[in-house]
Design a protein around this motif. Structure first.
Motif, PDB file in Angstrom:
ATOM      1  N   GLN A 144       5.773   0.967  -9.822  1.00 55.06           N
ATOM      2  CA  GLN A 144       6.475   2.243  -9.744  1.00 55.06           C
ATOM      3  C   GLN A 144       6.189   3.125 -10.951  1.00 55.06           C
ATOM      4  OE1 GLN A 144       8.102   3.434  -7.136  1.00 55.06           O
ATOM      5  NE2 GLN A 144       7.578   1.562  -6.033  1.00 55.06           N
ATOM      6  N   ALA A 148       4.734   6.838 -10.599  1.00 53.14           N
ATOM      7  CA  ALA A 148       5.389   7.996 -11.220  1.00 53.14           C
ATOM      8  C   ALA A 148       4.426   8.734 -12.143  1.00 53.14           C
ATOM      9  CB  ALA A 148       6.621   7.540 -11.995  1.00 53.14           C
ATOM     10  N   ASN A 151       2.142  10.927 -10.033  1.00 54.83           N
ATOM     11  CA  ASN A 151       2.845  12.088  -9.509  1.00 54.83           C
ATOM     12  C   ASN A 151       3.095  13.123 -10.598  1.00 54.83           C
ATOM     13  OD1 ASN A 151       4.416  13.341  -7.218  1.00 54.83           O
ATOM     14  ND2 ASN A 151       6.044  13.161  -8.737  1.00 54.83           N
ATOM     15  N   MET A 152       3.479  12.660 -11.791  1.00 59.11           N
ATOM     16  CA  MET A 152       3.748  13.581 -12.895  1.00 59.11           C
ATOM     17  C   MET A 152       2.465  14.265 -13.362  1.00 59.11           C
ATOM     18  SD  MET A 152       3.545  14.099 -16.390  1.00 59.11           S
ATOM     19  CE  MET A 152       2.998  12.460 -16.899  1.00 59.11           C
ATOM     20  N   SER A 155       1.252  17.216 -11.469  1.00 61.37           N
ATOM     21  CA  SER A 155       2.151  18.376 -11.450  1.00 61.37           C
ATOM     22  C   SER A 155       1.898  19.339 -12.597  1.00 61.37           C
ATOM     23  CB  SER A 155       3.611  17.901 -11.505  1.00 61.37           C
ATOM     24  OG  SER A 155       3.915  17.041 -10.429  1.00 61.37           O
ATOM     25  N   SER A 178       9.770  14.360 -18.815  1.00 61.86           N
ATOM     26  CA  SER A 178       9.551  14.441 -17.377  1.00 61.86           C
ATOM     27  C   SER A 178       9.114  13.099 -16.804  1.00 61.86           C
ATOM     28  CB  SER A 178       8.505  15.516 -17.073  1.00 61.86           C
ATOM     29  OG  SER A 178       8.203  15.555 -15.701  1.00 61.86           O
ATOM     30  N   LEU A 179       8.238  12.403 -17.529  1.00 62.30           N
ATOM     31  CA  LEU A 179       7.764  11.099 -17.074  1.00 62.30           C
ATOM     32  C   LEU A 179       8.898  10.075 -17.073  1.00 62.30           C
ATOM     33  CD1 LEU A 179       5.475   9.214 -16.233  1.00 62.30           C
ATOM     34  CD2 LEU A 179       4.945   8.887 -18.656  1.00 62.30           C
ATOM     35  N   LYS A 181      12.116  10.595 -16.692  1.00 59.74           N
ATOM     36  CA  LYS A 181      13.007  10.867 -15.559  1.00 59.74           C
ATOM     37  C   LYS A 181      12.374  10.435 -14.247  1.00 59.74           C
ATOM     38  CE  LYS A 181      15.667  14.582 -13.388  1.00 59.74           C
ATOM     39  NZ  LYS A 181      15.246  14.196 -12.025  1.00 59.74           N
ATOM     40  N   GLU A 182      11.079  10.687 -14.113  1.00 58.96           N
ATOM     41  CA  GLU A 182      10.369  10.316 -12.882  1.00 58.96           C
ATOM     42  C   GLU A 182      10.404   8.805 -12.671  1.00 58.96           C
ATOM     43  OE1 GLU A 182       7.941  11.253  -9.486  1.00 58.96           O
ATOM     44  OE2 GLU A 182       8.775  12.665 -10.948  1.00 58.96           O
ATOM     45  N   ASP A 185      14.126   7.474 -11.926  1.00 57.10           N
ATOM     46  CA  ASP A 185      14.558   7.714 -10.554  1.00 57.10           C
ATOM     47  C   ASP A 185      14.027   6.645  -9.600  1.00 57.10           C
ATOM     48  OD1 ASP A 185      15.879   9.964 -11.398  1.00 57.10           O
ATOM     49  OD2 ASP A 185      14.288  11.360 -10.804  1.00 57.10           O
ATOM     50  N   ARG A 186      12.868   6.112  -9.897  1.00 58.30           N
ATOM     51  CA  ARG A 186      12.269   5.106  -9.026  1.00 58.30           C
ATOM     52  C   ARG A 186      12.797   3.700  -9.307  1.00 58.30           C
ATOM     53  NH1 ARG A 186       7.036   6.892  -6.880  1.00 58.30           N
ATOM     54  NH2 ARG A 186       6.762   9.087  -7.382  1.00 58.30           N
TER      55      ARG A 186
END
Length: 283
Positions: A144, A148, A151-152, A155, A178-179, A181-182, A185-186
């Protein structure tokens, strides 16, 4: 499934109790000492069975206990503990750990392939979710985190753009937040808390690295030239104003243009200019 406190007693106290009960029960097996040999035998068997209930909990570790497949609680109290011998106990570490992902290739939001890696600092905070919600929480964290990271990275651009200020290379703290938090969340469903997530490697992919380096160099040259021209124009303007204010010389528009051209060549040129002495008249 949320974590709850499991049943356990002080192991030293329980050891003292058994140290008294077992010898007494063993002595009562002799008919001379007791009229009920059967009761003493049952007590001795239970006392010996209780010996299987002892277990040790190390600092920053926990024991997740189940009874016939049902979760009955978690013990986090350090030291020698005792619980019901039928409880199955699984050890789980609550210590803070480091995870470093491998270098992965991903396209940023401009479509440029980049190589990126991260370091994640994490720990288990809910032992029940870590054991029962996912099959292997360590593998879950690894997979995960890389997902993440992909995905980050897709962006944000690698380099800052005019219309978007945040970039992977120029805003490390914002990108780290940002990373983090990403990833968090997972990993919430696995009972894991992410303490820190930072980029450990960031570079253009080898196939475009040389071209991007040339672009960066060109951008730096353009920026430097812009600053030089701005400074040169200011110096020329200041020179003309001072000549006029101090009445050193009166120049018509044609000679002002020639003077501006010569000063700009001197100030903006890549190489040192060769001076030429005018030995003639003013005109």
């Amino acid at each position: 499934m949320n974590e709850k406190t499991g049943f356990s007693l002080n192991g030293y106290l329980m050891a003292l109790i058994l140290a008294v009960v077992i010898p007494i029960s063993a002595l009562n097996l002799n008919p001379i000492w007791s009229a009920s040999v059967l009761v003493s035998l049952i007590i001795l068997a239970l006392a010996l069975g209780c010996l299987a209930g002892f277990f040790m909990v190390q600092p920053n570790q926990a024991k997740v206990m189940t009874l016939f497949g049902a979760y009955v609680g978690t013990v986090k109290t350090n030291g020698l503990r005792w619980t019901i011998p039928f409880f199955m106990r699984k050890n789980i570490s609550l210590r803070i750990r480091n995870f470093e992902s491998g270098k992965i290739k991903v396209n940023d939001n401009q479509g440029n392939p980049v190589e990126i890696a991260t370091i994640v600092v994490w720990s288990v905070t809910d032992s029940a979710e870590a054991v029962f919600e996912v099959d292997d929480y360590e593998s879950f964290v690894s997979i995960q985190s890389e997902s993440a990271l992909r995905n980050m990275a897709s962006s944000y651009p690698y380099d800052p753009q005019e219309d978007e200020g945040i970039a992977l290379r120029s805003h490390p703290q914002t990108i780290s937040d940002s990373l983090k938090k990403e990833i968090q969340d997972r990993l919430d469903k696995a009972g894991v808390t992410v303490h820190e997530a930072r980029i450990s490697h960031l570079a253009y992919a080898p196939e475009i690295a040389s071209a991007m380096l040339q672009r960066q160099q060109a951008s730096a040259i353009v920026a430097a030239r812009t600053r030089i021209v701005e400074g040169a124009v200011g110096m020329v303007e200041m020179a003309l104003e001072q000549l006029k204010a101090q009445n050193v010389v009166e120049l018509d528009e044609e000679r002002k243009a020639a003077m501006v051209s010569n000063l700009l060549v001197v100030l903006c040129g890549d190489k040192h200019t060769q001076p030429v002495i005018n030995a003639g008249s003013l005109y």
